[in-house]
Design a protein around this motif. Structure first.
Motif, PDB file in Angstrom:
ATOM      1  N   GLU A 283       9.666   3.843  30.624  1.00  0.00           N
ATOM      2  CA  GLU A 283      11.084   3.330  30.832  1.00  0.00           C
ATOM      3  C   GLU A 283      11.020   1.891  31.418  1.00  0.00           C
ATOM      4  OE1 GLU A 283      13.612   6.210  32.811  1.00  0.00           O
ATOM      5  OE2 GLU A 283      13.433   7.720  30.980  1.00  0.00           O
ATOM      6  N   ARG A 286       9.106  -0.278  29.007  1.00  0.00           N
ATOM      7  CA  ARG A 286       9.855  -0.251  27.701  1.00  0.00           C
ATOM      8  C   ARG A 286       8.930   0.338  26.569  1.00  0.00           C
ATOM      9  NH1 ARG A 286      12.343  -4.720  25.787  1.00  0.00           N
ATOM     10  NH2 ARG A 286      13.812  -3.317  24.697  1.00  0.00           N
ATOM     11  N   LYS A 410      15.114   0.457  23.050  1.00  0.00           N
ATOM     12  CA  LYS A 410      14.303   0.805  24.313  1.00  0.00           C
ATOM     13  C   LYS A 410      12.905   0.547  24.016  1.00  0.00           C
ATOM     14  CE  LYS A 410      17.177   5.210  24.999  1.00  0.00           C
ATOM     15  NZ  LYS A 410      17.025   6.919  24.737  1.00  0.00           N
TER      16      LYS A 410
END
Length: 468
Positions: A283, A286, A410
């Motif tokens: 996260e 990315r 994302k």
């Protein structure tokens, strides 16, 4: 949700079967009576919004996907691929019947797929001798692949054990040395790198008698690290792995060994890339594969494979699907983390640029694709090298990753894409079940469709057909 009643009996039955629950047990967990659950499963009562919320809470289901009838297991596309075979094509089984079978009798659909896979393998192997055991026709590869898909390529017990061990061994320089020490201190096993000549046609070997673990000098650095993690998993998690294999009840010892190896490989990746830390890094970075490779001392394939395992309830990653192919188009890995229409018995759609990666070795090839049902996916393809160096040279493989377009924002590699306006390539499943009319890449006519060939005309598609 109030405008249309949701009759999802087939989904409830499959969910209950996946969790190995009786109607009484599931009813108790949902706070309803067994008779009411029975009515729901038989589509005599609609599923309410309140019950959907309870399902999401108790079983971590995606309400939208569940209500839409999506999910794991054999689907109408997979059955359609089977019924497009020349052996069955003349029956003209309509798609709605296949959908009813997949939805209302999922165990029967599973059995049909297994029988067809066995039949295909029998054709390759020349059949089974009279009196032979037909179970021998179920290939280890197909059986284990079905097991992986049934568990959504996520094993909570292994994840917990590997996260504890991997966290204890984490080292900012390299995990290889902590793992080597763990093998020596906890198990009395010495790990050594030896010449390929000493191992013959093996890349790694555990010698129980001498308590030696040998790795080929021709293995790439990341694969040596993975080899150490694999051997450590075999030793550290032996009771757990044995229980998991026993619970799976494979039909023969060969399949049991392959499943054991698959689970140990899974655990090795989870040791190198412990769940919580890996998901947080994904996260933060990315989902940049190159950065994650550097962070965890892994290679592209190891990171890509790990992406497909991030299914922990409450801590899910982007649901990726993944394929690995060779230049001839043979598929050697296939993980469906998202609802992408894979062909079970064939290759990939030629319009998907997975194979273009071979013409751009080392580069990232991206593409927006759209399936026949209108769903869009963002995909990434790139070449990888085989784990071990050989004198033959080359030996490239290609890895393809993809996710639904709703998750693409994302991803680092989607930066710069106008996801709303970028060109989209129409793709499909196997040609025999693909409903697209004007496709110049079509290799076979679609099952159950009448050809519309006119000798006075030549169409772009070699097999024009009548739209239903």
């Amino acid at each position: 949700m109030s405008a249309a009643k949701l009759f999802l009996g087939h989904r409830l039955r499959r969910l209950r079967r996946d969790h190995d629950l009786s109607q009484t047990d599931m009813a108790a967990s949902l706070g309803v009576s067994p008779s009411y659950l029975n009515h729901l499963e038989r589509n005599q009562r609609p599923v309410t919004a309140a019950l959907l919320l309870k399902l999401a809470e108790r079983y971590d289901v995606d309400m939208r996907a569940f209500a839409a009838g999506g999910g794991q297991g054999v689907g109408a596309d997979e059955l359609a691929e089977i019924f497009s075979d020349s052996l069955l094509q003349d029956l003209g089984v309509p798609r709605y019947e296949l959908a009813e079978l997949a939805n209302n009798a999922p165990s029967v659909a599973d059995a049909i797929v297994r029988l067809y896979a066995a039949l295909k393998e029998a054709g390759r192997e020349g059949g089974v001798a009279a009196g032979g055991d037909a179970r021998a026709l179920v290939t280890p590869e197909n059986w284990v692949r079905d097991y992986i898909q049934a568990h959504r390529n996520h094993y909570p017990r292994l994840e917990e054990a590997a996260e504890t061990l991997g966290g204890a061994l984490s080292d900012p320089l390299s995990m290889a040395e902590p793992m080597r020490r763990r093998l020596k201190d906890a198990w009395g096993v010495s790990a050594r790198v030896v010449s390929q000549a000493e191992l013959g046609n093996l890349s790694q070997l555990y010698d129980r008698e001498r308590r030696l673990f040998l790795l080929s000098s021709q293995l790439r650095a990341e694969n040596r690290t993975f080899g150490l993690a694999y051997q450590l998993a075999l030793l550290e998690f032996a009771p757990l792995l044995e229980r998991m294999v026993a619970d799976a009840a494979p039909p023969d010892e060969g399949i049991a060994q392959l499943l054991h190896m698959h689970l140990a490989n899974y655990a090795a990746g989870a040791i190198m890339m412990p769940y919580g830390r890996f998901l947080a890094a994904c996260e933060d970075m990315r989902y940049s594969i190159d950065r994650l490779c550097g962070e965890f001392g892994a290679n592209v394939e190891q990171v890509a494979h790990r992406f497909t395992t991030l299914g922990r309830p409450g801590q899910r990653g982007v649901p990726f699907f993944m394929l690995r192919v060779d230049p001839a188009g043979n598929v050697s890995k296939r993980y469906a983390g998202d609802q992408f229409p894979f062909s079970r018995f064939g290759g990939t759609c030629p319009r998907w640029n997975l194979h273009a990666a071979f013409q751009a070795a080392g580069q990232v090839v991206t593409q927006l694709i759209e399936t026949p049902d209108g769903q869009r996916f963002f995909t990434v393809a790139r070449t990888i090298e085989r784990p071990i160096k050989t004198e033959l040279g080359g030996g490239l493989l290609a890895v393809g990753l993809g996710c639904h377009i709703e998750h693409a924002h994302k991803l680092h590699c989607a930066d710069g894409y106008d996801l709303e306006r970028a060109p989209v390539t129409p793709v499909g499943p196997a040609c025999a079940i693909c409903p697209r009319l004007d496709c110049g890449y079509r290799a076979t006519p679609p099952q159950g469709r009448m050809l519309a060939v006119d000798r006075t005309k030549k169409t772009i598609s070699p097999y024009p057909f009548v739209a239903s």
